[in-house]
Design an enzyme around this catalytic site. Structure first.
Site, PDB file in Angstrom:
ATOM      1  N   SER A   1      -2.925 -13.686  19.776  1.00 59.00           N
ATOM      2  CA  SER A   1      -2.959 -14.303  18.450  1.00 59.00           C
ATOM      3  C   SER A   1      -2.516 -13.255  17.427  1.00 59.00           C
ATOM      4  O   SER A   1      -1.540 -12.531  17.678  1.00 59.00           O
ATOM      5  CB  SER A   1      -4.371 -14.844  18.174  1.00 59.00           C
ATOM      6  OG  SER A   1      -4.409 -15.581  16.973  1.00 59.00           O
TER       7      SER A   1
ATOM      8  N   HIS B   1      -0.114 -17.589  19.339  1.00 52.82           N
ATOM      9  CA  HIS B   1      -0.280 -18.417  18.139  1.00 52.82           C
ATOM     10  C   HIS B   1       0.740 -17.955  17.102  1.00 52.82           C
ATOM     11  O   HIS B   1       0.621 -16.847  16.573  1.00 52.82           O
ATOM     12  CB  HIS B   1      -1.698 -18.284  17.567  1.00 52.82           C
ATOM     13  CG  HIS B   1      -2.783 -18.571  18.556  1.00 52.82           C
ATOM     14  ND1 HIS B   1      -4.009 -17.944  18.530  1.00 52.82           N
ATOM     15  CD2 HIS B   1      -2.822 -19.432  19.609  1.00 52.82           C
ATOM     16  CE1 HIS B   1      -4.759 -18.403  19.509  1.00 52.82           C
ATOM     17  NE2 HIS B   1      -4.072 -19.306  20.184  1.00 52.82           N
TER      18      HIS B   1
ATOM     19  N   ASP C   1     -10.370 -18.053  21.345  1.00 50.81           N
ATOM     20  CA  ASP C   1      -9.461 -18.688  22.300  1.00 50.81           C
ATOM     21  C   ASP C   1      -9.193 -17.717  23.451  1.00 50.81           C
ATOM     22  O   ASP C   1      -8.925 -16.535  23.240  1.00 50.81           O
ATOM     23  CB  ASP C   1      -8.151 -19.064  21.588  1.00 50.81           C
ATOM     24  CG  ASP C   1      -7.357 -20.104  22.358  1.00 50.81           C
ATOM     25  OD1 ASP C   1      -7.964 -20.858  23.145  1.00 50.81           O
ATOM     26  OD2 ASP C   1      -6.127 -20.169  22.161  1.00 50.81           O
TER      27      ASP C   1
END
Lengths: 69, 191
Positions: free
Chosen positions: B14, B40, B133
């Site tokens: 991310s 992401h 996540d």
């Protein structure tokens, strides 16, 4: 600290205005860990640099990200 | 000649991920493994990410497409805005389902969809990032017999994602990015 709006409010405003396809966000912050109020914004934040910081490192990272545009 | 994948590494990242991925893929040779990256990132920058981590002579790097089989020597990036699923035949599927952990693609969705026995060798890796996540995904990979690695939190722009997995006790190995590159090279070097 930023006046009126903090960094996360600023990112939310960027997202709300639909600028995320043209704006890359690199956060430079005194907080070593972001709090949970930013959950959902992670895809819009490319990098996160904490203070104290080395200006050369900031420049190096920004130069790298400019190659993405 | 490219071979259908029997070995798979799923890397989730991310915030701060693009530069860490650069470090891992720099000088990484072509390997006897398929690699998936779930990063992401807005759609506008996917192609730039692909170009950034591709090095001539190294792993091929593609954006994953519906119905395409996973191949050794190929790194596939999950497209922005879609969950990436791998079926039992080791074929990609793209899913427009709800966001999970506030994100789509979600690392957890990709990792948790892998069925036991689909791959001979399976490893999940979670890098820098906000949120949690990847933690459930690593737990699933471990439960079906795979290995789990996280980026050393001390080397992360944001340590929360790997730290979440460490706190959940689902991590086998903690490695700095250069060590992750070394691990991949040592484990999956071409004969």
């Amino acid at each position: 600290m930023m006046p009126n709006m903090d960094g996360w409010d600023t990112i939310r405003e960027i997202v709300a205005r639909g600028y995320t396809e043209r704006v890359m966000v690199v956060m430079l912050t005194a907080k070593d860990t972001p709090d949970e109020k930013m959950d959902g914004l992670q895809e819009f934040v490319f990098d996160y640099i904490t203070k104290p910081f080395y200006p050369d490192e900031l420049i190096e990272r920004v130069m790298k990200y400019l190659t993405y545009i | 000649m490219a071979q259908r994948a029997e070995n798979l590494v799923v890397i989730g990242a991310s915030t701060g991920g693009p530069l860490i991925l650069d470090e891992i893929f720099k000088d990484l040779p072509s390997l006897n493994v398929a690699i998936i990256i779930v990063q992401h990132i807005p759609a506008r920058f996917i192609e730039s990410l692909r170009a950034s981590i591709y090095h001539p002579g190294g792993m091929a790097v593609e954006v994953a497409e519906e119905g395409r089989p996973l191949m050794h020597g190929v790194t596939s990036i999950a497209p922005a805005g879609l969950h990436l699923i791998i079926d039992k035949a080791a074929v990609f599927h793209l899913d427009e389902g709800e966001k999970v952990n506030y994100v789509r693609p979600s690392i957890d969705v990709t990792m948790c969809a892998i069925a036991k026995g689909t791959f001979h060798s399976l490893t999940g890796i979670v890098l820098t990032g906000m949120g949690q996540d990847g933690t459930k995904g690593l737990a699933h990979i471990r439960a079906i017999g795979g290995g789990t690695i996280v980026q050393d939190p001390r080397t992360c722009p944001i340590r929360r994602m790997p730290q979440s997995a460490i706190d959940a006790d689902v991590v086998d190995t903690i490695l700095a990015p250069s060590r992750i590159r070394g691990w991949l090279t040592g484990r999956y070097a071409l004969a």
